[in-house]
Structures are given as structure tokens and as C-alpha cells.
Write a protein that holds these residues in place. Structure first.
Motif, PDB file in Angstrom:
ATOM      1  N   ASP A 193      53.908 -30.326 -19.710  1.00 33.83           N
ATOM      2  CA  ASP A 193      54.253 -29.011 -19.161  1.00 33.83           C
ATOM      3  C   ASP A 193      53.471 -27.896 -19.843  1.00 33.83           C
ATOM      4  OD1 ASP A 193      56.258 -29.259 -17.069  1.00 33.83           O
ATOM      5  OD2 ASP A 193      57.546 -30.135 -18.608  1.00 33.83           O
ATOM      6  N   THR A 194      53.275 -26.819 -19.098  1.00 38.28           N
ATOM      7  CA  THR A 194      52.778 -25.557 -19.652  1.00 38.28           C
ATOM      8  C   THR A 194      53.856 -24.503 -19.428  1.00 38.28           C
ATOM      9  OG1 THR A 194      50.434 -26.033 -19.296  1.00 38.28           O
ATOM     10  CG2 THR A 194      51.059 -23.721 -19.427  1.00 38.28           C
ATOM     11  N   LEU A 235      51.109 -19.102 -10.979  1.00 42.42           N
ATOM     12  CA  LEU A 235      52.035 -20.122 -10.476  1.00 42.42           C
ATOM     13  C   LEU A 235      51.514 -20.734  -9.174  1.00 42.42           C
ATOM     14  CD1 LEU A 235      55.464 -18.394 -11.230  1.00 42.42           C
ATOM     15  CD2 LEU A 235      54.484 -20.377 -12.387  1.00 42.42           C
ATOM     16  N   LEU A 236      50.878 -19.919  -8.354  1.00 45.67           N
ATOM     17  CA  LEU A 236      50.270 -20.426  -7.117  1.00 45.67           C
ATOM     18  C   LEU A 236      49.125 -21.393  -7.417  1.00 45.67           C
ATOM     19  CD1 LEU A 236      50.149 -17.135  -5.001  1.00 45.67           C
ATOM     20  CD2 LEU A 236      51.426 -19.201  -4.397  1.00 45.67           C
ATOM     21  N   LYS A 239      48.816 -22.945 -12.929  1.00 45.66           N
ATOM     22  CA  LYS A 239      48.526 -22.699 -14.341  1.00 45.66           C
ATOM     23  C   LYS A 239      49.782 -22.649 -15.208  1.00 45.66           C
ATOM     24  CE  LYS A 239      44.124 -20.302 -13.667  1.00 45.66           C
ATOM     25  NZ  LYS A 239      43.330 -19.071 -13.936  1.00 45.66           N
ATOM     26  N   GLY A 240      50.912 -22.915 -14.614  1.00 43.99           N
ATOM     27  CA  GLY A 240      52.160 -22.964 -15.369  1.00 43.99           C
ATOM     28  C   GLY A 240      53.160 -23.828 -14.643  1.00 43.99           C
ATOM     29  N   THR A 241      53.962 -24.563 -15.378  1.00 44.17           N
ATOM     30  CA  THR A 241      54.964 -25.434 -14.755  1.00 44.17           C
ATOM     31  C   THR A 241      56.388 -24.939 -14.983  1.00 44.17           C
ATOM     32  OG1 THR A 241      55.082 -26.856 -16.722  1.00 44.17           O
ATOM     33  CG2 THR A 241      53.463 -27.448 -15.031  1.00 44.17           C
ATOM     34  N   LYS A 264      52.683 -28.336  -8.943  1.00 39.71           N
ATOM     35  CA  LYS A 264      52.888 -28.572 -10.368  1.00 39.71           C
ATOM     36  C   LYS A 264      54.074 -27.775 -10.913  1.00 39.71           C
ATOM     37  CE  LYS A 264      47.969 -29.376 -11.394  1.00 39.71           C
ATOM     38  NZ  LYS A 264      46.806 -28.876 -12.175  1.00 39.71           N
ATOM     39  N   PHE A 265      54.435 -26.693 -10.212  1.00 43.08           N
ATOM     40  CA  PHE A 265      55.523 -25.841 -10.685  1.00 43.08           C
ATOM     41  C   PHE A 265      56.833 -26.610 -10.690  1.00 43.08           C
ATOM     42  CE2 PHE A 265      59.048 -22.932  -9.579  1.00 43.08           C
ATOM     43  CZ  PHE A 265      59.068 -22.193 -10.755  1.00 43.08           C
ATOM     44  N   SER A 266      57.581 -26.470 -11.793  1.00 46.29           N
ATOM     45  CA  SER A 266      58.834 -27.204 -11.936  1.00 46.29           C
ATOM     46  C   SER A 266      60.057 -26.309 -11.742  1.00 46.29           C
ATOM     47  CB  SER A 266      58.888 -27.877 -13.313  1.00 46.29           C
ATOM     48  OG  SER A 266      60.054 -28.669 -13.437  1.00 46.29           O
ATOM     49  N   TYR A 267      60.226 -25.305 -12.599  1.00 46.52           N
ATOM     50  CA  TYR A 267      61.418 -24.462 -12.471  1.00 46.52           C
ATOM     51  C   TYR A 267      61.286 -23.184 -13.290  1.00 46.52           C
ATOM     52  CZ  TYR A 267      62.550 -26.623 -16.983  1.00 46.52           C
ATOM     53  OH  TYR A 267      62.492 -27.065 -18.281  1.00 46.52           O
ATOM     54  N   MET A 268      62.179 -22.253 -12.995  1.00 49.87           N
ATOM     55  CA  MET A 268      62.355 -21.040 -13.793  1.00 49.87           C
ATOM     56  C   MET A 268      63.635 -21.207 -14.608  1.00 49.87           C
ATOM     57  SD  MET A 268      61.365 -17.917 -11.222  1.00 49.87           S
ATOM     58  CE  MET A 268      59.779 -17.849 -10.380  1.00 49.87           C
TER      59      MET A 268
END
Length: 483
Positions: A193-194, A235-236, A239-241, A264-268
Motif C-alpha cells: 500500500d501507499t 487517486l485517479l 498513486k495512492g491506495t 488500486k484505490f482501497s479505502y479512505m
């Protein structure tokens, strides 16, 4: 009497650089550092600190923005075994002076941007980050800690001061370790994760991400400040998960989002205050996973979180206690009874700086927050104990009223406080932020149909914005003075 065993661990940065030297550790603007490179940058900072004799200080204050230099400096102080007092950059000089005096700090490391603000400080040694890195260096190897004593205080953060004078919350290595492990057992987070860090490093929300990076071996993508346009693009583009947000940040990102985030995005991870149901439903419709959480400076980040699997079924709950955390409701004997939230865990602070009074009661930490557990053990927050409005003997919880007000068309957000009343002792008053004119008679009728009469605010005050701390916490005390 037997001696208490001192529990130690290998220095986290040294250990991580040894285990995964080539794994990405930090991204800032267009620069990237592996853990081996991060360690080298931190050790170089240590040599400059030692050149300035900083290693002789027990406690050092740090003031700055989210920059790579501040990141290195925080880790360098930790390498040298120096307690850090992390100063909120938004404070006025008298507030900064209060914290420096209260923490008995005689050395402040700051970024040049704050030089003019700090100029009046006379009895304080000031070192700018730029001057530090241009200064003479010295061999720091003998001062680097091979091990961390888990019960040693490493960071001190002052509470936001929403009520009374702020107090310095002491945080030990054990606190941060336990917090990271508890989160890892509950949240879907991996070394791949990033974690986007646009929350301040001087708050537990940002500092905990730094500590988790060392413990998990994951990358941190650091932002100087919350830039919703840039973060949405990142996020689009994958560059961050994971990203930590407070309600304001979440709503701002939603308002700018025009397409789905990268796969690749996981959650906030949402903390820092209550969120309204309408926003959560928008997130659900937008395929944005939001993990609501509950925690505070005293608990070294979250102690309760709502798993993705339960997010829809338990909409409005902040979840269940993390695995290492015990939680109960004071005085509750059955589900849904409201009372003060009590906690027990290794990530809870050993105490407040310069305050001898214990903060635990028979091992339980009294949070000052009101809530209840449903029949399935999920926690629901009601309000701060200090925010409770008692009207004619009835308990009124501001959050409950705010959640209903925020459903009314054209209302952006609201805040409810109590006003002294000769008949009822206190009555609720609502401050509202709108994006257009609203009919207050229709709003009152709407609330009357959805709330008990005594809960309906007796007065509405339209304001441009609500007063909040930098990390998004509502400052009701300031509203109280405007009634």
C-alpha cells in the motif's frame, strides 16, 4: 521488590532499512526514497543535530509543514532518543509560548516560514531547518539508539483545547506500536500500500502514518497540505491506495470527483469527527470505501473501526474495538444504553505532561465521549460529555439533531449548542451553513416531524462557516459565545 523488566525493541528505522532496504518508503513532490535512502537522509540529519549539540536536550519542540525535511528531522530526533513536542503550526504565538513553557522546552526547531512569528521569543534557542542542514556536522553514530525502550515517551502532542487549556499528551513507543498492530489486525493494509498523508505530521493522524510506515514497511505519499485537486488526480492515477481524511476533506474530495478512482484505490480512513449519513450514502453510490474510525490523541490514533463488510449494514456506527482494545459503556447493563465510553489498551497514553492526577479509573480510560453499543457490539457516538444539553431533565445530544438538520436541502453543515434558559435550564440553538437561502419555517416543520419537540432548536443562526481546529474538530465553545 522485584525490578520491573524493561521491554525493548530494535530501532524501528534501522530494522526496517535492514529488512526491506529497496522498498519504497517516502514520496514527496517528485522525489522518492527507499527505506535505505530514508535511513541515510535521517542519519545525515542526525549529524547536523549532533553538530548543534541537540543530543544533550531531553526534549525538543518542532514546528513546520509537511515536508521531507520535517519528516527526516522527526525521525532523527527519535533516533537520538529525544522527546519531541510537536507544535501545531496554526497556533498564535501566545499559544505556542504556553506549550513551550508547559513542556519545559528550551530548544525549538522550525521551518523558515515561521521565523517572523517566532521572533519575539527571547528565552528560547531557535534553529531553523535550513540553517540546521547548512550547519556543521559531527559524528552521530555513538548517539543513535540501537533499541527503543517501549515505555519511553517519544512524542508529546497537545490536545486541541476545545475546552480549557490544552494538555500535553505523552505517547510512548509502546503506544505507537500497539496502535499500529491493532490497526493492522483490523484494516486491510499491506506492505504494497501507499498511504496518502495530507493530514498534519504534528497531529496523531499524520504521525501515526509515519510510525506505521516503519512497522508495516509501506510507502507514505506526503503532501504539504490538503490539496483536493491534486489528491483526486493522484487517486485517479493510482498513486495512492489509502488516505486518511476528516469529514471536511472527504466532502471536498467528493465535490471534485468526476470519475472512478484507480482500481488500486482501497479505502479512505475517516476520523476527526462525526460524518452525516447523506455523505456516507454518496460514498456508497460512488464506489468509495470509507472506514469510519474513532480515536484521539490520547489513544495514539484509532481504537475503533468499522470494517468494510459492515459499512452498509451498520451505517452511522464507528465500528467495533480493534483486537487489542477493550471497550465498555459506563453504567450500561444492556444494549443501546448511553453512557461515557471507557477504554483499556496498550496504546493509551500513560498520562498528561505535568499533571499528577491519573487518567485511568481501575485501568479504564474515561474518554469524555458519550455513546452506546448496539446488540451486536457496534459503537455509536452521541456527543462529548461536555456538549450534552440537559433541557427540562431531558438529555439532548447535539450530534443527533445535527444529523437530521444536515438532511434538509441546501444545508452544508450544522452545529448545535445549548443556551441557558430560565424555564428549561437549557435549550438547543443551531448554527447552520447553507449554499443558498432556506426557509426557516419549513426547516422547523421538518425537524418537528423528525425529532421530539424538546430537541428542535429554538433558534437558527446562519453563518458562513463553523469554527474548527486544524484537524477538523468543531469548536463549540466559540459558538457558545455567539448566542
Amino acid at each position: 521488590m522485584p525490578l520491573k523488566k524493561v521491554c525493548k525493541m530494535d530501532n524501528w528505522l534501522k530494522k526496517r532499512a535492514s529488512l526491506t532496504p529497496k522498498r519504497m518508503a517516502l514520496s514527496y513532490h517528485e522525489q522518492n526514497w527507499t527505506f535505505a535512502e530514508l535511513q541515510q537522509a535521517v542519519l545525515e540529519t542526525c549529524t547536523h543535530l549532533v553538530g548543534q549539540k541537540v543530543q544533550t536536550a531531553k526534549r525538543v519542540a518542532v514546528l513546520g509543514n509537511n515536508t521531507s525535511q520535517l519528516y527526516f528531522t522527526i525521525l532523527a530526533l527519535q533516533q537520538l532518543g529525544i522527546e519531541m513536542v510537536l507544535i501545531n503550526k496554526n497556533l498564535a504565538l501566545p499559544e505556542i509560548e504556553y506549550q513551550l513553557h508547559d513542556a519545559n522546552v528550551d530548544l525549538l526547531i522550525y521551518e523558515d516560514e515561521f521565523q517572523s512569528k517566532l521572533q519575539p521569543l527571547k528565552s528560547m534557542t531557535l534553529i531553523s531547518l535550513n540553517d540546521l542542514h547548512d550547519s556543521i556536522s559531527a559524528d552521530a553514530s555513538s548517539f543513535i539508539k540501537d533499541e527503543f525502550n517501549l515505555d519511553q515517551v517519544t512524542s508529546i502532542m497537545y490536545t486541541s483545547g476545545t475546552t480549557g487549556n490544552p494538555k500535553g499528551v505523552m505517547q510512548t513507543f509502546r503506544n505507537h506500536w500497539s496502535s499500529a498492530i491493532g490497526a493492522d489486525l483490523n484494516l486491510p493494509v499491506t506492505a504494497k500500500d501507499t498511504w496518502i498523508c495530507a493530514v498534519p505530521l504534528f497531529h496523531i493522524s499524520g504521525f501515526s502514518i509515519m510510525m506505521r510506515s516503519l512497522i508495516y514497511g509501506m510507502n507514505v505519499r506526503l503532501y504539504e497540505h490538503f490539496n483536493p485537486e491534486l489528491i483526486n488526480q493522484d487517486l485517479l492515477n493510482g498513486k495512492g491506495t489509502i488516505i486518511s481524511v476528516v469529514p471536511y476533506m472527504l466532502k471536498k474530495l467528493l465535490s471534485l470527483k468526476d470519475s472512478d478512482y484507480s482500481e488500486k484505490f482501497s479505502y479512505m480512513l475517516l476520523g476527526g469527527g462525526a460524518i452525516d449519513r447523506k455523505t456516507l450514502e454518496i460514498c456508497k453510490d460512488s464506489n468509495i470505501n470509507v472506514i469510519q474510525s474513532y480515536g484521539m490523541t490520547e489513544t495514539a490514533s484509532q481504537v475503533v473501526a468499522l470494517n468494510l463488510a459492515d459499512a452498509i449494514r451498520k451505517l452511522g456506527s464507528v465500528g467495533k474495538p480493534l483486537f487489542p482494545v477493550s471497550l465498555k459503556i459506563k453504567g450500561a447493563t444492556k444494549p443501546n444504553q448511553i453512557g461515557e465510553i471507557l477504554l483499556k489498551a496498550d496504546n493509551i497514553t500513560p498520562g498528561y505532561l505535568n499533571h499528577s492526577a491519573p487518567i485511568t479509573n481501575n485501568g479504564w480510560f474515561a474518554t469524555g465521549d458519550l455513546g452506546y453499543l448496539d446488540a451486536d457490539g457496534f459503537l455509536y457516538l452521541k456527543s462529548r460529555l461536555s456538549e450534552l444539553i440537559i433541557s427540562g431533565g431531558e438529555n439532548i445530544y447535539p450530534l443527533e439533531i445535527e444529523n437530521v438538520i444536515n438532511q434538509f436541502p441546501n444545508i452544508i453543515e450544522s452545529a448545535v449548542v445549548g443556551k441557558a434558559d430560565s424555564t428549561w435550564d437549557a435549550v438547543p440553538v443551531a448554527f447552520i451553513v447553507t449554499d443558498s437561502m432556506i426557509n426557516l419555517k419549513k426547516l422547523t416543520a421538518y425537524l418537528t416531524s423528525n425529532l421530539a419537540k424538546y430537541k428542535v432548536p429554538k433558534k437558527f443562526i446562519v453563518v458562513d462557516k463553523l469554527p474548527k481546529t486544524h484537524n477538523g474538530k468543531l469548536q463549540r465553545k466559540k459558538l457558545q459565545s455567539q448566542i
